[in-house]
Enzyme design. Sequence first.
Site, short mmCIF file in Angstrom:
data_model
loop_
_atom_site.label_atom_id
_atom_site.label_comp_id
_atom_site.label_asym_id
_atom_site.label_seq_id
_atom_site.Cartn_x
_atom_site.Cartn_y
_atom_site.Cartn_z
N SER A 55 28.93 26.74 42.76
CA SER A 55 29.76 27.78 42.00
C SER A 55 30.47 28.71 43.19
CB SER A 55 28.96 28.71 41.00
OG SER A 55 28.70 27.98 39.98
N GLU A 62 46.72 38.20 42.90
CA GLU A 62 47.30 37.84 41.72
C GLU A 62 46.38 37.63 40.40
OE1 GLU A 62 49.56 37.20 45.28
OE2 GLU A 62 47.41 36.47 44.76
N SER A 63 45.02 37.64 40.78
CA SER A 63 43.77 37.20 39.89
C SER A 63 42.57 36.55 40.43
CB SER A 63 44.17 36.69 38.51
OG SER A 63 43.06 37.05 37.47
N HIS A 68 32.99 25.66 39.51
CA HIS A 68 31.67 25.09 39.42
C HIS A 68 31.55 23.64 39.15
CE1 HIS A 68 27.52 25.62 38.54
NE2 HIS A 68 27.25 24.64 37.71
N CYS A 83 48.65 36.00 37.87
CA CYS A 83 49.61 36.91 37.34
C CYS A 83 50.91 37.08 38.01
CB CYS A 83 48.86 38.41 37.26
SG CYS A 83 47.21 38.37 36.37
#
Length: 134
Positions: A55, A62-63, A68, A83
């Site tokens: 993971s 931008e986020s 996983h 974003c």
Amino acid sequence: MEALGRHILVELYNCDNEKINDVAYIESSMLAATRASGATIISHNFHKFSPHGVSGVVVIAESHVSIHSWPEYNYAAIDIFTCGDTIDPMIIRDTLKKDFQAETISSREIKRGMIKPKAGKKLLHKPQQQILEK
């Protein structure tokens, strides 16, 4: 209505199970794909599970981009949340498909934060410099 962000849900099937079980390979691939998209990397963290699976997340201005993997099923789930419109999340998707040698890909895009801007205004996103200075 305008969206604050795009969330791409990616499923990679029939991947090379050794590649999607190698934390260093995944980290390197995710960072390279994220850079290739034009995103601004803030931080990243990856974890190898025992006996298998990885993971990880790349936090971007931008986020984020996360993964996983289930090597025992040759499968990896990837989220790409961006974003604004300064980067192309499909570059990340396509690069990771190639890097993990996925035979099959499924992806779905969800618009996040559907907002009606005030009359005559566009939605504003945080300038990258403000985020980096925090």
